[in-house]
Design a protein around this motif. Structure first.
Motif, PDB file in Angstrom:
ATOM      1  N   UNK A   1      45.083  42.007  36.790  1.00 39.21           N
ATOM      2  CA  UNK A   1      44.573  42.120  38.159  1.00 39.21           C
ATOM      3  C   UNK A   1      45.593  42.872  38.991  1.00 39.21           C
ATOM      4  N   UNK A   2      45.126  43.915  39.632  1.00 38.28           N
ATOM      5  CA  UNK A   2      46.018  44.729  40.448  1.00 38.28           C
ATOM      6  C   UNK A   2      45.227  45.734  41.247  1.00 38.28           C
ATOM      7  N   UNK A   3      45.877  46.704  41.855  1.00 34.56           N
ATOM      8  CA  UNK A   3      45.179  47.725  42.640  1.00 34.56           C
ATOM      9  C   UNK A   3      44.092  48.413  41.824  1.00 34.56           C
ATOM     10  N   UNK A   4      42.893  48.473  42.393  1.00 35.17           N
ATOM     11  CA  UNK A   4      41.794  49.162  41.738  1.00 35.17           C
ATOM     12  C   UNK A   4      41.062  48.358  40.687  1.00 35.17           C
ATOM     13  N   UNK A   5      41.449  47.104  40.440  1.00 32.94           N
ATOM     14  CA  UNK A   5      40.749  46.292  39.443  1.00 32.94           C
ATOM     15  C   UNK A   5      39.292  46.120  39.815  1.00 32.94           C
ATOM     16  N   UNK A   6      38.410  46.360  38.870  1.00 30.21           N
ATOM     17  CA  UNK A   6      36.983  46.102  39.027  1.00 30.21           C
ATOM     18  C   UNK A   6      36.520  45.402  37.758  1.00 30.21           C
ATOM     19  N   UNK A   7      35.970  44.215  37.893  1.00 27.29           N
ATOM     20  CA  UNK A   7      35.588  43.429  36.728  1.00 27.29           C
ATOM     21  C   UNK A   7      34.254  42.745  36.966  1.00 27.29           C
ATOM     22  N   UNK A   8      33.517  42.510  35.882  1.00 26.35           N
ATOM     23  CA  UNK A   8      32.232  41.825  35.941  1.00 26.35           C
ATOM     24  C   UNK A   8      32.361  40.432  35.328  1.00 26.35           C
TER      25      UNK A   8
ATOM     26  N   UNK B   1      42.586  52.091  50.812  1.00 26.91           N
ATOM     27  CA  UNK B   1      42.801  50.646  50.865  1.00 26.91           C
ATOM     28  C   UNK B   1      41.690  49.904  50.130  1.00 26.91           C
ATOM     29  N   UNK B   2      40.424  50.373  50.342  1.00 29.37           N
ATOM     30  CA  UNK B   2      39.311  49.731  49.664  1.00 29.37           C
ATOM     31  C   UNK B   2      39.438  49.875  48.150  1.00 29.37           C
ATOM     32  N   UNK B   3      39.878  51.069  47.735  1.00 27.47           N
ATOM     33  CA  UNK B   3      40.018  51.316  46.308  1.00 27.47           C
ATOM     34  C   UNK B   3      41.107  50.448  45.703  1.00 27.47           C
ATOM     35  N   UNK B   4      42.102  50.085  46.516  1.00 26.65           N
ATOM     36  CA  UNK B   4      43.222  49.327  45.988  1.00 26.65           C
ATOM     37  C   UNK B   4      42.911  47.839  45.824  1.00 26.65           C
ATOM     38  N   UNK B   5      41.980  47.308  46.595  1.00 30.16           N
ATOM     39  CA  UNK B   5      41.716  45.877  46.545  1.00 30.16           C
ATOM     40  C   UNK B   5      40.924  45.514  45.293  1.00 30.16           C
ATOM     41  N   UNK B   6      41.329  44.472  44.567  1.00 29.93           N
ATOM     42  CA  UNK B   6      40.548  44.037  43.399  1.00 29.93           C
ATOM     43  C   UNK B   6      39.131  43.636  43.819  1.00 29.93           C
ATOM     44  N   UNK B   7      38.173  43.956  42.975  1.00 30.84           N
ATOM     45  CA  UNK B   7      36.779  43.625  43.251  1.00 30.84           C
ATOM     46  C   UNK B   7      36.160  43.021  41.992  1.00 30.84           C
ATOM     47  N   UNK B   8      35.417  41.931  42.189  1.00 34.59           N
ATOM     48  CA  UNK B   8      34.793  41.248  41.062  1.00 34.59           C
ATOM     49  C   UNK B   8      33.291  41.154  41.309  1.00 34.59           C
ATOM     50  N   UNK B   9      32.525  41.587  40.348  1.00 32.37           N
ATOM     51  CA  UNK B   9      31.069  41.560  40.425  1.00 32.37           C
ATOM     52  C   UNK B   9      30.561  40.365  39.624  1.00 32.37           C
ATOM     53  N   UNK B  10      29.916  39.420  40.308  1.00 25.48           N
ATOM     54  CA  UNK B  10      29.509  38.165  39.678  1.00 25.48           C
ATOM     55  C   UNK B  10      27.985  38.049  39.686  1.00 25.48           C
ATOM     56  N   UNK B  11      27.410  37.628  38.566  1.00 28.86           N
ATOM     57  CA  UNK B  11      25.967  37.422  38.468  1.00 28.86           C
ATOM     58  C   UNK B  11      25.686  36.220  37.568  1.00 28.86           C
TER      59      UNK B  11
ATOM     60  N   UNK C   1      37.465  34.399  51.562  1.00 21.82           N
ATOM     61  CA  UNK C   1      38.536  33.570  52.111  1.00 21.82           C
ATOM     62  C   UNK C   1      39.284  32.913  50.973  1.00 21.82           C
ATOM     63  N   UNK C   2      40.609  33.126  50.929  1.00 18.00           N
ATOM     64  CA  UNK C   2      41.387  32.630  49.812  1.00 18.00           C
ATOM     65  C   UNK C   2      42.432  31.601  50.170  1.00 18.00           C
ATOM     66  N   UNK C   3      42.841  30.866  49.156  1.00 20.36           N
ATOM     67  CA  UNK C   3      43.911  29.889  49.264  1.00 20.36           C
ATOM     68  C   UNK C   3      44.599  29.788  47.900  1.00 20.36           C
ATOM     69  N   UNK C   4      45.913  29.688  47.829  1.00 19.86           N
ATOM     70  CA  UNK C   4      46.882  29.725  48.932  1.00 19.86           C
ATOM     71  C   UNK C   4      47.202  31.138  49.427  1.00 19.86           C
ATOM     72  N   UNK C   5      46.659  32.142  48.750  1.00 23.46           N
ATOM     73  CA  UNK C   5      46.790  33.522  49.222  1.00 23.46           C
ATOM     74  C   UNK C   5      45.505  33.891  49.939  1.00 23.46           C
ATOM     75  N   UNK C   6      45.635  34.367  51.164  1.00 23.10           N
ATOM     76  CA  UNK C   6      44.470  34.539  52.037  1.00 23.10           C
ATOM     77  C   UNK C   6      43.482  35.569  51.526  1.00 23.10           C
ATOM     78  N   UNK C   7      43.951  36.671  50.930  1.00 21.86           N
ATOM     79  CA  UNK C   7      43.047  37.749  50.548  1.00 21.86           C
ATOM     80  C   UNK C   7      43.385  38.267  49.159  1.00 21.86           C
ATOM     81  N   UNK C   8      42.355  38.733  48.456  1.00 24.09           N
ATOM     82  CA  UNK C   8      42.557  39.296  47.132  1.00 24.09           C
ATOM     83  C   UNK C   8      43.501  40.492  47.155  1.00 24.09           C
ATOM     84  N   UNK C   9      43.526  41.215  48.251  1.00 18.56           N
ATOM     85  CA  UNK C   9      44.391  42.400  48.312  1.00 18.56           C
ATOM     86  C   UNK C   9      45.869  42.026  48.282  1.00 18.56           C
ATOM     87  N   UNK C  10      46.169  40.750  48.543  1.00 19.05           N
ATOM     88  CA  UNK C  10      47.561  40.308  48.567  1.00 19.05           C
ATOM     89  C   UNK C  10      47.990  39.598  47.278  1.00 19.05           C
ATOM     90  N   UNK C  11      47.100  39.542  46.293  1.00 17.97           N
ATOM     91  CA  UNK C  11      47.440  38.898  45.028  1.00 17.97           C
ATOM     92  C   UNK C  11      48.469  39.754  44.289  1.00 17.97           C
TER      93      UNK C  11
END
Length: 571
Positions: free
Chosen positions: A152-159, A19-29, A89-99
């Protein structure tokens, strides 16, 4: 049995990792070139499938909004990465995993916070307005990234790198008719523990500079933060202006209508028989909103006293106001409508009349669709076996445009602890007490909607205008007689007519003295009808500066004391 338990445990663990691997993750700096010091703020990740504008310009609380996901950062160092994942916390979609999987334009913005050490002993971190009116997407000094198109989809990782900074806003210049004034407020500076300012945009009358001995009645046009007098235009409408379509008013060419009406006002303003008065818009953006609501508040500070005892006298000194209560009036709509009525109630001798159009809730039994005193939940009406969601926006046909839970989820995405800079959070900040954490005490839980009735009692005692007027009518009534005028559409977009109904019931019952004002409703009129039955709703805001003047002049004639200056400003 042991093998089965082990197998189940492994399955759960594998599912969690999957599940963790499937959720999109964005690294921001952000780079040290943007700030060598650690930063605090609300980090916003924005996703849009509309290439028409930057994602940061497409976020709002309507159905057309794009997606926003927010996390709070404290002491964020340059070069360090902050991860935005399904915990945001997201709006109008509550979580990135549901995008929904797909191609999006991705952007990130840091709404920067400043630390305030207030005189009440609290320390809070909030975004201070930078001259833009508390809008995180255009606030000078906020960092942002350039939009990137990505899948953007399952496993997305972006900087993402916040390598852009919103530039400062230049100071406005004076013109023949539009002048500016800015002062540092001693009261607000003491409260917030850092220099705080109030400013005003003053529309001076025709002949102002040619009649140095004239002194003028003062009219406060209460409104949101204003960059200028947009409803005053000295040039004819631009013939090359491409007409746009107003989603709000369902009409084509709204920008042309605005220019035409603004030019018409200018022509009236310079005409020989037009009343010579000062019309003033005041700017009091603060760490919670683009506007303080012009009253004293435990969370926002003593803005009422600061405006009344510091800013208004400074305006009248510089621009030759008559500086007497009989020669001061107010009008405004929505937030400005609430302010116009509240200031008249809290400072009854300072003004000779108020014209409050489509005011924000003036009776908290009609807190839009919520009764804060009797309802258990702000989001739902509870039945025997079901919950009915409560609307927060509608059109004149009664079709729901947004629900109460929607608006509050939107605010939660933009900021926790009441730091969204939006309407429910500023109501909570102005009307409520300070919470244990130094931030405003919530009136209801923003995720569940459960109302805190103890806090509601504080609201009633301090800011429910109908309750305050009713409780104090024996002493307040004589000071308000003939001064209260309230206008609202019967189909107000935000249900603001509900509170007006309750307030009117009391006002009609008043005796010794009767209130001697007026309350009017525009049939099928949406937000923000202001009392003129001859004007379509989309023009209503453009007529504040002309439609109340006959009533103001009549009031001056009837109430000005003997020997009052009724001539110097009539040239």
């Amino acid at each position: 049995m042991l093998r089965l338990q082990t197998a189940l445990t492994l399955a759960v663990c594998c599912f969690s990792v999957f599940s963790l691997a499937q959720s999109p993750r964005f690294s921001v700096s952000f780079p040290s070139e943007r700030s060598a010091q650690p930063l605090d703020g609300r980090l916003l990740l924005l996703l849009s499938n509309d290439p028409g504008a930057e994602p940061r310009m497409q976020i709002d609380d309507t159905a057309r909004t794009q997606m926003v996901f927010g996390v709070t950062v404290d002491g964020w160092k340059p070069g360090d990465a902050t991860t935005v994942d399904d915990s945001a916390f997201g709006y109008p979609i509550r979580s990135l995993k549901d995008v929904p999987e797909g191609d999006y334009y991705v952007q990130s913005v840091l709404n920067r916070y400043e630390t305030f050490h207030r005189s009440d002993g609290t320390t809070v971190k909030l975004h201070m307005d930078q001259g833009e009116g508390q809008h995180w997407n255009i606030s000078p000094g906020n960092l942002y990234s350039k939009p990137q198109k990505m899948h953007v989809g399952p496993g997305t990782m972006a900087s993402i790198t916040l390598d852009q900074e919103i530039p400062a806003i230049p100071d406005a210049k004076d013109t023949k008719y539009i002048r500016h004034l800015k002062i540092q407020s001693e009261l607000l500076t003491k409260f917030w523990g850092r220099p705080m300012y109030l400013s005003a945009i003053v529309l001076v009358p025709e002949g102002f500079d040619d009649h140095p001995n004239a002194h003028f009645p003062l009219i406060i046009f209460h409104d949101h933060f204003s960059e200028g007098f947009g409803d005053f235009r000295t040039e004819p409408p631009d013939p090359n202006l491409k007409p746009d379509y107003s989603q709000r008013f369902h009409i084509s060419g709204y920008n042309r209508i605005q220019q035409q009406e603004a030019y018409k006002f200018y022509q009236q303003w310079i005409s020989p028989r037009f009343p010579r008065v000062l019309i003033v818009k005041i700017n009091h953006a603060n760490p919670y909103y683009d506007d303080s609501y012009a009253v004293n508040s435990a969370n926002v500070g003593p803005y009422g006293d600061a405006i009344e005892t510091e800013l208004i006298p400074a305006i009248e000194r510089k621009f030759r106001g008559i500086a007497k209560g009989w020669a001061r009036f107010m009008y405004g709509g929505s937030t400005g409508g609430w302010e116009a009525l509240a200031v008249q109630v809290f400072y009854p001798d300072h003004y000779n009349g108020t014209f409050a159009a489509c005011p924000d809730p003036i009776d908290f039994r009609g807190y839009t669709t919520i009764n804060l005193y009797d309802d258990a939940n702000a989001f739902y009406t509870q039945g025997a076996h079901k919950q009915v969601p409560q609307p927060s926006m509608r059109n004149y046909l009664g079709q729901t445009l947004a629900q109460q839970q929607d608006n509050n989820a939107y605010e939660l995405a933009l900021g926790d602890h009441g730091r969204s800079g939006e309407k429910y959070d500023i109501w909570q900040a102005v009307f409520g007490p300070v919470g244990a954490d130094g931030y405003p005490q919530p009136i209801f839980d923003k995720e569940t909607g459960v109302i805190d009735h103890k806090t509601a009692e504080y609201w009633k005692e301090h800011y429910d205008l109908r309750a305050i007027i009713e409780k104090n009518w024996p002493t307040l009534g004589p000071k308000l007689q003939g001064k209260i005028h309230i206008y609202v559409g019967s189909a107000d977009t935000y249900f603001l007519n509900n509170a007006v109904y309750y307030t009117e019931d009391f006002l009609k019952s008043t005796k010794n003295p009767p209130y001697d004002g007026e309350v009017k409703y525009g049939d099928k009129a949406e937000h923000c009808w202001n009392g003129d039955p001859t004007q379509p709703n989309y023009m209503s805001r453009l007529h504040y500066n002309t439609m109340y003047l006959p009533k103001i002049l009549d009031r001056i004639e009837k109430t000005a004391p003997k020997g009052a200056d009724l001539t110097s400003w009539r040239y």
